[in-house]
Scaffold this active site. Structure first.
Site, PDB file in Angstrom:
ATOM      1  N   CYS A  87       0.847  -1.206   0.000  1.00 46.25           N
ATOM      2  CA  CYS A  87       0.000   0.000   0.000  1.00 46.25           C
ATOM      3  C   CYS A  87       0.878   1.250   0.000  1.00 46.25           C
ATOM      4  CB  CYS A  87      -0.916  -0.022   1.230  1.00 46.25           C
ATOM      5  SG  CYS A  87      -1.824   1.510   1.505  1.00 46.25           S
ATOM      6  N   CYS A  90      -0.054   4.004   2.494  1.00 42.17           N
ATOM      7  CA  CYS A  90       0.342   3.618   3.857  1.00 42.17           C
ATOM      8  C   CYS A  90       1.758   4.067   4.158  1.00 42.17           C
ATOM      9  CB  CYS A  90       0.239   2.109   4.041  1.00 42.17           C
ATOM     10  SG  CYS A  90      -1.422   1.425   3.823  1.00 42.17           S
TER      11      CYS A  90
END
Length: 333
Positions: A87, A90
């Protein structure tokens, strides 16, 4: 992925966990035992139970969730960062959360949950996308936001979390031992080399002076890509983007549209941009706070996010920003 509206009022029980009262009772017993040990020891160092700064951020899995999150949440608000290695957002958000947790100095802790390795936790929290951020206080869950939110917005949310924990649950956080890792902190390297950032910041200023707003925006973004916390770049980017937005506006038409459509988010946002560029800071902030009052859903979120962007233009220390944040909080919460 857009961040969701954040609310501190909707505290809900977390399914399949022990009651907050049981967790709090265990924590109180542990604190009492630590106090007894400290009294018997009679030392002059940190009180028993003080934690090193490194203990404020940790990984958590399904097996240790009750001990590491639920029981701990009776002593300190536990922020949950749901993330995954693949991700990309993230990787932008997690370092920011870690830095803000360190700055909070024990008033919150950060538990990082790898969703690929903890599918059951992901299902329990009904995670639809990552990054997703929750908090657990006294065994109860608070949904905070999903996606990457602006730093100041996250700061405000964490401050509200601490306030809720203190006022509603009487939780004041952990004591941090500043000497536990003093040597490591003293020898920590600088966050990033100053030279390249200085050159990029200078390039942005040159672009602004030349009227190249697109070039200035890109230069500031280049700095923030390497150093997301760079205050000068954040301020410069907010100012350059504001100037770019108003560059081709027809002020008379914009103000007429805003007057005719007081509930139209786009009209009010455009007028607020003009207000700020014209030096009417309170008018710009007041206009958007008033618009938040009468809008809902995505429209409200768009107005709120623009207001947060305008806060960045003025700077967090300005008293007008503080007053507007208070007004916005009243409307939202």
């Amino acid at each position: 992925m857009q961040p969701r509206n954040m609310s501190m009022s909707g505290v809900v029980d977390l399914a399949a966990v022990k009651a907050a009262g049981e967790a709090k009772a265990k924590a109180e017993q542990a604190r009492a035992e630590a106090a007894r040990q400290a009294a018997q020891g009679g030392g002059t160092g940190p009180a028993a139970g003080a934690v090193p700064p490194s203990a404020l951020v940790f990984d958590v899995d399904e097996a240790g969730f009750e001990r590491d999150v639920l029981q701990l949440s009776a002593e300190v608000p536990v922020v949950l960062d749901f993330w995954a290695e693949w991700c990309q957002p993230c990787k932008q958000l997690s370092p920011l959360l870690e830095r803000l947790t360190a700055e909070a100095n024990g008033r919150i802790v950060l538990a990082k949950v790898d969703v690929d390795a903890n599918q059951m936790l992901m299902q329990q929290f009904q995670i639809q996308g990552i990054p997703a951020v929750f908090a657990v206080v006294a065994g109860q869950v608070l949904p905070l936001f999903q996606g990457v939110a602006p730093e100041q917005q996250i700061r405000d949310t964490l401050a509200q979390l601490v306030q809720v924990a203190e006022e509603r649950f009487g939780i004041i956080g952990l004591e941090v031992d500043p000497n536990a890792e003093g040597a490591a902190a003293d020898s920590a390297p600088a966050e990033a080399p100053a030279g390249p950032h200085d050159a990029l910041l200078e390039a942005a200023v040159v672009a602004l002076d030349a009227g190249d707003l697109g070039g200035a925006v890109q230069a500031y973004k280049n700095v923030l890509a390497d150093d997301p916390g760079n205050t000068e770049a954040k301020l410069g980017l907010a100012q350059a983007e504001l100037l770019a937005r108003v560059q081709h506006m027809n002020p008379q038409a914009v103000r007429a549209a805003a007057a005719e459509n007081p509930r139209d988010p786009a009209a009010q946002i455009a007028a607020a941009d003009l207000d700020l560029v014209g030096g009417h800071v309170e008018d710009a902030f007041g206009r958007l706070v008033d618009t938040v009052k009468v809008t809902f859903g995505d429209d409200r979120d768009a107005v709120r996010l623009r207001l947060l962007e305008l806060f960045e233009v003025i700077g967090a220390d300005d008293p007008r920003v503080s007053a507007a944040r208070t007004a916005l909080a009243r409307v939202l919460f």
